[in-house]
Design a protein around this motif. Structure first.
Motif, short mmCIF file in Angstrom:
data_model
loop_
_atom_site.label_atom_id
_atom_site.label_comp_id
_atom_site.label_asym_id
_atom_site.label_seq_id
_atom_site.Cartn_x
_atom_site.Cartn_y
_atom_site.Cartn_z
N ASN A 147 -5.96 66.98 51.57
CA ASN A 147 -6.95 66.43 50.65
C ASN A 147 -6.35 66.06 49.30
N TYR A 148 -5.03 66.11 49.19
CA TYR A 148 -4.38 65.73 47.94
C TYR A 148 -3.83 64.32 48.10
N PHE A 149 -4.20 63.44 47.18
CA PHE A 149 -3.87 62.03 47.29
C PHE A 149 -2.79 61.61 46.29
N ASP A 150 -2.43 62.47 45.38
CA ASP A 150 -1.44 62.08 44.38
C ASP A 150 -0.31 63.09 44.31
N ALA A 151 -0.02 63.76 45.44
CA ALA A 151 1.06 64.74 45.49
C ALA A 151 1.90 64.50 46.74
N ASP A 152 3.20 64.72 46.61
CA ASP A 152 4.12 64.67 47.74
C ASP A 152 4.61 66.09 48.02
N VAL A 153 4.47 66.53 49.25
CA VAL A 153 4.93 67.85 49.67
C VAL A 153 5.99 67.64 50.75
N ASP A 154 7.20 68.05 50.46
CA ASP A 154 8.33 67.83 51.36
C ASP A 154 8.75 69.19 51.94
N ILE A 155 8.57 69.38 53.23
CA ILE A 155 8.87 70.66 53.88
C ILE A 155 10.16 70.50 54.69
N ARG A 156 11.12 71.37 54.42
CA ARG A 156 12.40 71.29 55.12
C ARG A 156 12.87 72.69 55.51
N PHE A 157 13.54 72.77 56.66
CA PHE A 157 14.13 74.02 57.12
C PHE A 157 15.55 74.12 56.57
N VAL A 158 15.90 75.32 56.13
CA VAL A 158 17.17 75.52 55.44
C VAL A 158 17.94 76.64 56.11
N PHE A 159 19.18 76.35 56.52
CA PHE A 159 20.06 77.41 57.03
C PHE A 159 21.51 77.07 56.73
N CYS A 160 22.39 78.03 57.00
CA CYS A 160 23.81 77.87 56.69
C CYS A 160 24.52 77.11 57.81
N SER A 161 25.81 76.92 57.62
CA SER A 161 26.62 76.10 58.52
C SER A 161 26.47 76.53 59.98
N LEU A 162 26.53 75.57 60.87
CA LEU A 162 26.43 75.84 62.31
C LEU A 162 27.70 76.53 62.79
N SER A 163 27.54 77.34 63.84
CA SER A 163 28.67 78.18 64.26
C SER A 163 29.14 77.93 65.68
N ASN A 164 28.45 77.09 66.46
CA ASN A 164 28.90 76.84 67.82
C ASN A 164 28.41 75.48 68.31
#
Length: 319
Positions: free
Chosen positions: A95-112
């Motif tokens: 219901n918000y028309f003047d806001a940007d919400v950016d959702i991102r998943f965050v983790f460290c370097s891949l290992s395999n």
């Protein structure tokens, strides 16, 4: 004899044509007012910097009045949890028309190799992952790496607020946006003070407190400060959310400090014992934490009526 011009011989048709052209122009110039531009803006693109499922959450605006980056700290192997979270947020009403919400998943370097292939598929499909230059850890600098990396990663398009969130926390985005909308845009430290029973002690709140790691928000200027200051750089080991609070307390920063109870709280678990941060669901929820398994997620999503848009079909019976 030259044939008469049809357009000028038909004023009503000419008026209709001009009106149609003006309407189409208005649709594309003012996207926040019309669905068409929002639909076109949400079409996936390999060059897009906005996440696939995030595009379905935030109305696209030319000049948003509020921009929030939500980083969900997780680990590479949590494929199923990321899929569940994407589904959960994609079904929230916005219901918000003047806001940007950016959702991102965050983790460290891949290992395999497995992670490299499967995470690459996720990025190609959703483009909602940040991989930090660190070794996966708990209480050894991952939170510092996240906040200190964000200003450089998004230097060309900065946010107003940066949030760190656990992957067992569910956010009600409308409530979060409306709560932050009226807050200052500088020197903000926002969350659930830990321990919550000391939140009313103003000396503790302003000089010794820290926010619970379930989810808290810093204004953009504090993320920029973390990226360049020696105070956090030389003190990254320990209970990370408590350590972050100590950086702000040492530097006398985060003076716009907000304790958001009861809107931010822990899920009511059985046999958990007494906790001032734990209670049942409320409509005003901004964040609910401790959703450790699918059962807790299902009960939470049921309370907020997330599946209300399910249409009846002969192909299934869900009662």
């Amino acid at each position: 004899m030259k044939a008469p011009n049809f357009l000028f011989q038909n004023p009503p048709f000419l008026s209709f044509l001009l009106l149609a052209l003006l309407t189409l122009t208005f649709l594309f110039v003012y996207p926040s007012k019309f669905v068409l531009q929002s639909f076109l803006a949400t079409c996936p693109s390999t060059n897009s910097t906005t996440s696939h499922f995030d595009n379905s959450l935030a109305k696209t605006t030319i000049n948003p009045n509020l921009r929030i980056l939500i980083g969900i700290l997780t680990v590479a192997n949590n494929y199923e949890r990321r899929h569940l979270i994407r589904l959960a947020y994609s079904r929230q009403s916005n219901n918000y028309f003047d806001a940007d919400v950016d959702i991102r998943f965050v983790f460290c370097s891949l290992s395999n190799e497995e992670q490299a292939v499967l995470v690459a598929l996720e990025i190609m499909e959703y483009n909602d992952i940040i991989i930090l230059n660190c070794t996966e850890n708990m209480d050894n600098g991952k939170t510092y790496t996240y906040f200190s990396s964000v200003p450089a990663l998004f230097h060309d398009d900065p946010y107003d607020y940066v949030m760190k969130c656990d992957d067992d926390t569910y956010l009600r985005l409308d409530n979060l946006v409306e709560s932050l909308r009226i807050k200052p845009r500088e020197d903000v430290y926002y969350g659930l003070i830990n321990p919550c029973y000391r939140a009313d002690d103003m000396d503790y709140r302003m000089n010794m407190s820290y926010m619970s790691g379930l989810g808290y928000v810093l204004s953009w200027d504090l993320a920029e400060w973390i990226a360049v200051s020696d105070i956090p750089r030389h003190n990254i080991v320990g209970l990370e959310d408590k350590v972050l609070g100590s950086w702000l307390n040492t530097a006398m920063k985060g003076r716009n400090r907000y304790h958001n109870f009861p809107a931010i709280y822990d899920y009511q678990l059985e046999n958990w014992g007494e906790s001032c941060a734990m209670h049942g669901f409320i409509p005003e929820t901004i964040a609910v934490h401790l959703l450790k398994g699918n059962s807790e997620w299902a009960k939470t999503l049921k309370y907020f009526n997330v599946t209300k848009g399910l249409k009846p079909s002969k192909l299934y019976d869900i009662s």
